[in-house]
Design a protein around this motif. Sequence first.
Motif, PDB file in Angstrom:
ATOM      1  N   VAL A 186       0.409   0.658   8.808  1.00 21.33           N
ATOM      2  CA  VAL A 186       0.684   0.094   9.816  1.00 21.33           C
ATOM      3  C   VAL A 186       1.515   0.730  10.959  1.00 21.33           C
ATOM      4  CG1 VAL A 186       0.539  -2.188   8.600  1.00 21.33           C
ATOM      5  CG2 VAL A 186       2.664  -0.845   8.628  1.00 21.33           C
ATOM      6  N   ALA A 187       1.772   0.127  12.032  1.00 22.11           N
ATOM      7  CA  ALA A 187       2.946   0.766  13.110  1.00 22.11           C
ATOM      8  C   ALA A 187       4.122  -0.105  13.101  1.00 22.11           C
ATOM      9  CB  ALA A 187       1.965   0.642  14.435  1.00 22.11           C
ATOM     10  N   ASP A 188       5.022   0.494  13.388  1.00 21.54           N
ATOM     11  CA  ASP A 188       6.410  -0.122  13.594  1.00 21.54           C
ATOM     12  C   ASP A 188       6.257  -0.409  15.237  1.00 21.54           C
ATOM     13  OD1 ASP A 188       9.024  -0.725  14.082  1.00 21.54           O
ATOM     14  OD2 ASP A 188       9.934   0.801  13.077  1.00 21.54           O
ATOM     15  N   SER A 189       6.327  -1.456  15.504  1.00 22.16           N
ATOM     16  CA  SER A 189       6.156  -1.590  17.188  1.00 22.16           C
ATOM     17  C   SER A 189       7.414  -1.583  17.868  1.00 22.16           C
ATOM     18  CB  SER A 189       5.358  -2.968  17.337  1.00 22.16           C
ATOM     19  OG  SER A 189       6.646  -4.007  17.136  1.00 22.16           O
ATOM     20  N   HIS A 190       8.359  -1.206  17.076  1.00 20.26           N
ATOM     21  CA  HIS A 190       9.858  -1.212  17.894  1.00 20.26           C
ATOM     22  C   HIS A 190      10.889  -0.471  17.417  1.00 20.26           C
ATOM     23  CE1 HIS A 190      12.109  -2.949  21.316  1.00 20.26           C
ATOM     24  NE2 HIS A 190      13.045  -2.687  20.596  1.00 20.26           N
ATOM     25  N   THR A 191      11.339   0.593  17.567  1.00 15.11           N
ATOM     26  CA  THR A 191      12.268   1.197  16.758  1.00 15.11           C
ATOM     27  C   THR A 191      12.981   2.071  17.797  1.00 15.11           C
ATOM     28  OG1 THR A 191      12.869   2.265  14.528  1.00 15.11           O
ATOM     29  CG2 THR A 191      11.094   3.734  15.983  1.00 15.11           C
ATOM     30  N   VAL A 213       4.897  -6.382  13.799  1.00 14.48           N
ATOM     31  CA  VAL A 213       5.796  -6.052  12.861  1.00 14.48           C
ATOM     32  C   VAL A 213       6.652  -5.006  13.579  1.00 14.48           C
ATOM     33  CG1 VAL A 213       4.700  -4.431  11.326  1.00 14.48           C
ATOM     34  CG2 VAL A 213       6.568  -5.974  10.630  1.00 14.48           C
ATOM     35  N   GLU A 214       7.906  -4.931  13.279  1.00  9.78           N
ATOM     36  CA  GLU A 214       8.849  -3.830  13.681  1.00  9.78           C
ATOM     37  C   GLU A 214      10.121  -3.913  12.945  1.00  9.78           C
ATOM     38  OE1 GLU A 214      11.820  -5.328  16.803  1.00  9.78           O
ATOM     39  OE2 GLU A 214      10.228  -6.347  17.505  1.00  9.78           O
ATOM     40  N   LEU A 242       8.767  -4.000   3.491  1.00 11.39           N
ATOM     41  CA  LEU A 242       9.483  -5.429   3.131  1.00 11.39           C
ATOM     42  C   LEU A 242       8.962  -6.209   4.017  1.00 11.39           C
ATOM     43  CD1 LEU A 242      12.984  -3.457   2.200  1.00 11.39           C
ATOM     44  CD2 LEU A 242      11.109  -4.101   0.694  1.00 11.39           C
ATOM     45  N   THR A 243       9.044  -6.149   5.333  1.00 14.59           N
ATOM     46  CA  THR A 243       8.826  -7.194   6.309  1.00 14.59           C
ATOM     47  C   THR A 243       7.378  -7.620   6.272  1.00 14.59           C
ATOM     48  OG1 THR A 243      10.908  -6.403   7.478  1.00 14.59           O
ATOM     49  CG2 THR A 243       9.271  -7.970   8.645  1.00 14.59           C
ATOM     50  N   VAL A 244       6.338  -6.581   6.154  1.00 13.27           N
ATOM     51  CA  VAL A 244       5.066  -6.796   5.839  1.00 13.27           C
ATOM     52  C   VAL A 244       4.639  -7.952   4.790  1.00 13.27           C
ATOM     53  CG1 VAL A 244       2.676  -6.093   5.620  1.00 13.27           C
ATOM     54  CG2 VAL A 244       4.337  -4.858   7.251  1.00 13.27           C
ATOM     55  N   ARG A 245       5.206  -7.543   3.529  1.00  9.33           N
ATOM     56  CA  ARG A 245       5.107  -8.412   2.495  1.00  9.33           C
ATOM     57  C   ARG A 245       5.838  -9.864   2.695  1.00  9.33           C
ATOM     58  NH1 ARG A 245       6.019  -2.949  -0.151  1.00  9.33           N
ATOM     59  NH2 ARG A 245       3.796  -2.300  -0.546  1.00  9.33           N
ATOM     60  N   ALA A 246       7.123  -9.777   3.415  1.00 11.11           N
ATOM     61  CA  ALA A 246       7.582 -11.085   3.653  1.00 11.11           C
ATOM     62  C   ALA A 246       6.609 -12.018   4.597  1.00 11.11           C
ATOM     63  CB  ALA A 246       8.800 -10.989   4.002  1.00 11.11           C
ATOM     64  N   MET A 247       6.027 -11.434   5.641  1.00  4.88           N
ATOM     65  CA  MET A 247       5.132 -11.996   6.362  1.00  4.88           C
ATOM     66  C   MET A 247       3.933 -12.576   5.737  1.00  4.88           C
ATOM     67  SD  MET A 247       5.727  -9.393   9.823  1.00  4.88           S
ATOM     68  CE  MET A 247       4.567 -10.256  10.814  1.00  4.88           C
ATOM     69  N   ALA A 248       3.375 -11.695   4.865  1.00  2.00           N
ATOM     70  CA  ALA A 248       2.139 -12.033   3.978  1.00  2.00           C
ATOM     71  C   ALA A 248       2.474 -13.175   3.481  1.00  2.00           C
ATOM     72  CB  ALA A 248       1.584 -10.906   3.156  1.00  2.00           C
ATOM     73  N   MET A 307      -2.710  -8.858   5.888  1.00  2.00           N
ATOM     74  CA  MET A 307      -1.531  -9.075   6.968  1.00  2.00           C
ATOM     75  C   MET A 307      -1.439  -7.560   7.542  1.00  2.00           C
ATOM     76  SD  MET A 307       0.960 -11.164   7.951  1.00  2.00           S
ATOM     77  CE  MET A 307       0.888 -10.532   9.594  1.00  2.00           C
ATOM     78  N   ALA A 308      -1.464  -6.374   6.686  1.00  2.00           N
ATOM     79  CA  ALA A 308      -1.455  -5.068   7.204  1.00  2.00           C
ATOM     80  C   ALA A 308      -2.639  -4.604   8.199  1.00  2.00           C
ATOM     81  CB  ALA A 308      -1.115  -4.014   6.346  1.00  2.00           C
ATOM     82  N   THR A 309      -3.838  -5.252   7.833  1.00  2.00           N
ATOM     83  CA  THR A 309      -4.724  -4.909   8.877  1.00  2.00           C
ATOM     84  C   THR A 309      -4.734  -5.511  10.029  1.00  2.00           C
ATOM     85  OG1 THR A 309      -6.345  -4.384   6.787  1.00  2.00           O
ATOM     86  CG2 THR A 309      -7.491  -5.018   8.781  1.00  2.00           C
ATOM     87  N   ALA A 310      -4.512  -6.668  10.075  1.00  2.00           N
ATOM     88  CA  ALA A 310      -4.254  -7.348  11.274  1.00  2.00           C
ATOM     89  C   ALA A 310      -3.116  -6.850  12.055  1.00  2.00           C
ATOM     90  CB  ALA A 310      -3.954  -8.983  11.044  1.00  2.00           C
ATOM     91  N   LEU A 311      -1.951  -6.651  11.522  1.00  2.00           N
ATOM     92  CA  LEU A 311      -0.662  -5.867  12.175  1.00  2.00           C
ATOM     93  C   LEU A 311      -1.057  -4.375  13.149  1.00  2.00           C
ATOM     94  CD1 LEU A 311       1.849  -6.693   9.817  1.00  2.00           C
ATOM     95  CD2 LEU A 311       1.701  -7.639  11.789  1.00  2.00           C
ATOM     96  N   ALA A 312      -1.975  -3.681  12.141  1.00  2.16           N
ATOM     97  CA  ALA A 312      -2.321  -2.244  12.634  1.00  2.16           C
ATOM     98  C   ALA A 312      -3.347  -2.564  14.027  1.00  2.16           C
ATOM     99  CB  ALA A 312      -3.016  -1.509  11.604  1.00  2.16           C
ATOM    100  N   ALA A 313      -4.288  -3.520  13.783  1.00  3.67           N
ATOM    101  CA  ALA A 313      -5.144  -3.685  14.948  1.00  3.67           C
ATOM    102  C   ALA A 313      -4.450  -4.159  16.183  1.00  3.67           C
ATOM    103  CB  ALA A 313      -6.344  -4.595  14.474  1.00  3.67           C
ATOM    104  N   ASN A 314      -3.675  -5.232  16.013  1.00  2.00           N
ATOM    105  CA  ASN A 314      -2.817  -5.812  16.795  1.00  2.00           C
ATOM    106  C   ASN A 314      -1.729  -4.926  17.608  1.00  2.00           C
ATOM    107  OD1 ASN A 314      -4.030  -8.281  16.001  1.00  2.00           O
ATOM    108  ND2 ASN A 314      -2.008  -9.146  14.983  1.00  2.00           N
TER     109      ASN A 314
END
Length: 292
Positions: free
Chosen positions: A20-25, A238-239, A262-268, A278-285
């Motif tokens: 996945v990507a961290d969309s904001h850091t 996710v960020e 940790l956040t990805v798992r909570a979101m899932a 969840m990770a597949t969707a986040l990466a594509a988005n």
Amino acid sequence: MSTASKDTPPPLPEPLRVAVADSHTHLDMQGGTVEEGLAKAASVGVTTVVQVGCDVKGSRWAAETAAAHENVHAAVALHPNEAPRIVHGDPEGGWSRQGARAGGGEAALDEALAEIEELAQLAHVKAVGETGLDFFRTGPEGMAAQERSFRAHIEIAKRRGKALVIHDREAHADVLRILREEGAPERTVFHCYSGDAAMARECAAAGYYMSFAGTVTFKNAQPLRDALAVAPLELVLVETDAPYLTPAPYRGRPNAPYLIPLTVRAMAAVRGIDEDAMATALAANTARAFDY
């Protein structure tokens, strides 16, 4: 917990199976080198980051860092609290931590915005942000400067064909109003989404992306989880907003991109889907939102 333990970085989480990507850091505000931070993140499946500038100097650094690292993309802007500092020298309203300085007036803001637009033309700069409104500790004069800056950033994003990354703190209605009045760019991201489910539906109707940070793991954040539950999966990111907003159970300790799992798992869990989905969707988005 002792002060020393609060300064101790949390341990590496179990790696994600889907990157996945961290969309904001904010790598420039974190300990260690950029290379160390990226390697640590990649070791747990966080292979891409969006480095976000908050003033002219930080935006230049973001652009330079993205140019030097294939998996770093830059966002450039004046943080909402930087605008009143530039105009008024407001010691309470600025992002920078160098202390108050004499305000430069509207001309100084125009000059800073021109530098942001120059950076926004670069190919490795994928977004204009974080911009928006922050009414947490801003008086009426500061609000006017923030709104002027926000409107200018929206126009820059549209002129340069870049995503718009929004900082929205205690200003939901005004942020949405200004986006309607100006016409939002094709790709608009609410960074560290902080609205409720009703606002999530409004953002979804407009096609805005909603990026969730470690705050979604906090015990008192049920309204955020309710928003995540109703947001269309294709509009969710996710960020970290690192070094801030460290996810539970490490709240209060230094945050960094390697803690994204940790956040990805909570979101899932909130969505009732497995972490790979969840990770597949986040990466594509994220790739779609930032056009990389």
